[in-house]
Design a protein around this motif. Sequence first.
Motif, short mmCIF file in Angstrom:
data_model
loop_
_atom_site.label_atom_id
_atom_site.label_comp_id
_atom_site.label_asym_id
_atom_site.label_seq_id
_atom_site.Cartn_x
_atom_site.Cartn_y
_atom_site.Cartn_z
N VAL A 139 0.86 -1.19 0.00
CA VAL A 139 0.00 0.00 0.00
C VAL A 139 0.90 1.24 0.00
N MET A 140 0.55 2.21 -0.88
CA MET A 140 1.42 3.38 -1.06
C MET A 140 0.90 4.66 -0.42
N MET A 141 -0.27 4.61 0.19
CA MET A 141 -0.88 5.82 0.78
C MET A 141 -1.56 5.43 2.08
N ASP A 142 -1.56 6.36 3.03
CA ASP A 142 -2.45 6.20 4.19
C ASP A 142 -3.86 6.47 3.69
N GLY A 143 -4.84 5.63 4.10
CA GLY A 143 -6.22 5.83 3.63
C GLY A 143 -7.07 4.63 3.94
N CYS B 145 -8.10 -1.36 -4.30
CA CYS B 145 -8.10 0.09 -4.52
C CYS B 145 -7.83 0.78 -3.18
N ILE B 146 -6.90 1.76 -3.22
CA ILE B 146 -6.63 2.56 -2.02
C ILE B 146 -7.16 3.97 -2.27
N VAL B 147 -7.97 4.46 -1.33
CA VAL B 147 -8.43 5.86 -1.41
C VAL B 147 -7.67 6.62 -0.32
N PRO B 148 -6.90 7.66 -0.72
CA PRO B 148 -6.08 8.38 0.27
C PRO B 148 -6.94 9.03 1.35
N VAL B 149 -6.35 9.16 2.51
CA VAL B 149 -7.06 9.70 3.68
C VAL B 149 -7.57 11.12 3.40
N GLU B 150 -6.87 11.85 2.53
CA GLU B 150 -7.28 13.23 2.19
C GLU B 150 -8.61 13.25 1.45
N ARG C 20 -6.70 -0.70 -8.65
CA ARG C 20 -5.30 -0.91 -8.23
C ARG C 20 -4.52 0.38 -8.03
N GLN C 21 -5.23 1.47 -7.81
CA GLN C 21 -4.48 2.71 -7.57
C GLN C 21 -3.79 2.67 -6.20
N PHE C 22 -2.62 3.27 -6.16
CA PHE C 22 -1.76 3.35 -4.96
C PHE C 22 -1.40 1.98 -4.40
N ILE C 23 -1.24 1.03 -5.33
CA ILE C 23 -0.76 -0.30 -4.93
C ILE C 23 0.52 -0.59 -5.72
N HIS C 24 1.60 -0.80 -5.01
CA HIS C 24 2.91 -1.13 -5.60
C HIS C 24 2.93 -2.65 -5.69
N ALA C 25 2.73 -3.17 -6.92
CA ALA C 25 2.44 -4.59 -7.07
C ALA C 25 3.62 -5.48 -6.69
#
Length: 398
Positions: free
Chosen positions: A49-53, A103-108, A128-133
Amino acid sequence: MLTTVEALETILAAMPVLPAEVHGASRVTGRILRQPVIAERDQPPFDRVMMDGIAARHAEIAAGRREFPLQATQMAGQPALILEPGHCIEIMTGAALPAGADCIVPVERISVAGGVATIEAGYEATARQFIHARGSDYAQGDQLLGPGQRIAALDIAVIASAGLTEVSVSASPSIRVISTGDELVPAGEPIEPHQVRLSNGPAICAMLAAHGYGDSRHDHLVDEKAELERRIGKHLDEADVLVLSGGVSMGKADYVPEVLATLGVELVFHKVAQRPGKPMWFGMAPGDKAVFALPGNPVSALVCCRQYVVPALDKASMRPAPLPEFATLASDVAFEPDLTCFQPVRLVSSAGGQLLALPVRTNTSGDFAALSGTDGYVELMQAQSHFPTGTPVFLRRW
Ligand code: AMP
Ligand code: MG
């Protein structure tokens, strides 16, 4: 007399390979690697996971759902949870993607109230956004670094991530740099008008260190046969490589070749068709020790050190020779003697992106001060005597 190309080939063929030794991974920056570094795991080792969210299902967001009850919180370093349909998991950067989430939705982009995360109106997510595979950087078993590579600071991250605490590297050659000459006086000592400051020794040590060969010691010897024999003999016992300067020409006090012969150092060649540096002497001592006896003139000594000693140490360390580099002459050079000319240059790039070599004149091969500010030298080959502006030439950077 050997050509410059023959001289270099002869030296490289004569150089023995240094042994490998194992060192802690924190102490190998600048050393030459002697083993492959193999990937311990896929990188990333999991879908990272590439973002907090929040982690959610993309299809549910795409279908228009905005509100997701928070199922759990998953921090970096915790095992991946299993995402229940219609929910989201609060997630941190560096965590493993929960099973079922894509899917990652950023905390912002969310607000949280009463245990429910609400995605901002109008926010569009992609699958698959904000996922470093997993394995998208490299796969387990891939070779990340290879033998012969000089270990840069950046490579230390690769070594650590391969799980290695120590690596095998080439032993550092132990080098003795020996200045000969009665007239030489080191900096810091009183000097008479007829004497000369000793400058080759410290500069040669500095050049070798700049190329990663820092295990050198300097000695200054007077032009006295017995003393030369005694001290050079001692250095031969203790070191792997000797780099002498001075005493190899035709002068009455140029005892170096004679003394080296007495010590059993076998002559490989004396003299190279080059300027500066024609009187250069090279031999091998018992125990496979290379002995470079460079001419004393400072420009000659420094050019010969860069041209022959540095590549020889690279060879002994099992560092592959670099690809030849070329530059374009930025002014005409005429050089009549039937010798290869090493012409010091400054480098500039042209508006068209060409690397231009501006010849810098030295006032004889004693003029070491003219070398300051130069980037290296170009090799003007023996077969030619006129090198017009625009000629492509071999470049060696200091
Ligand atoms: P040689 O090769 O011994 O005849 O020296 C040639 C010239 O280089 C002479 O002018 C020496 O004084 C000078 N020279 C030799 N060795 C050094 C040194 N270590 N530092 C500065 N100049 C030197
Ligand atoms: Mg001398």
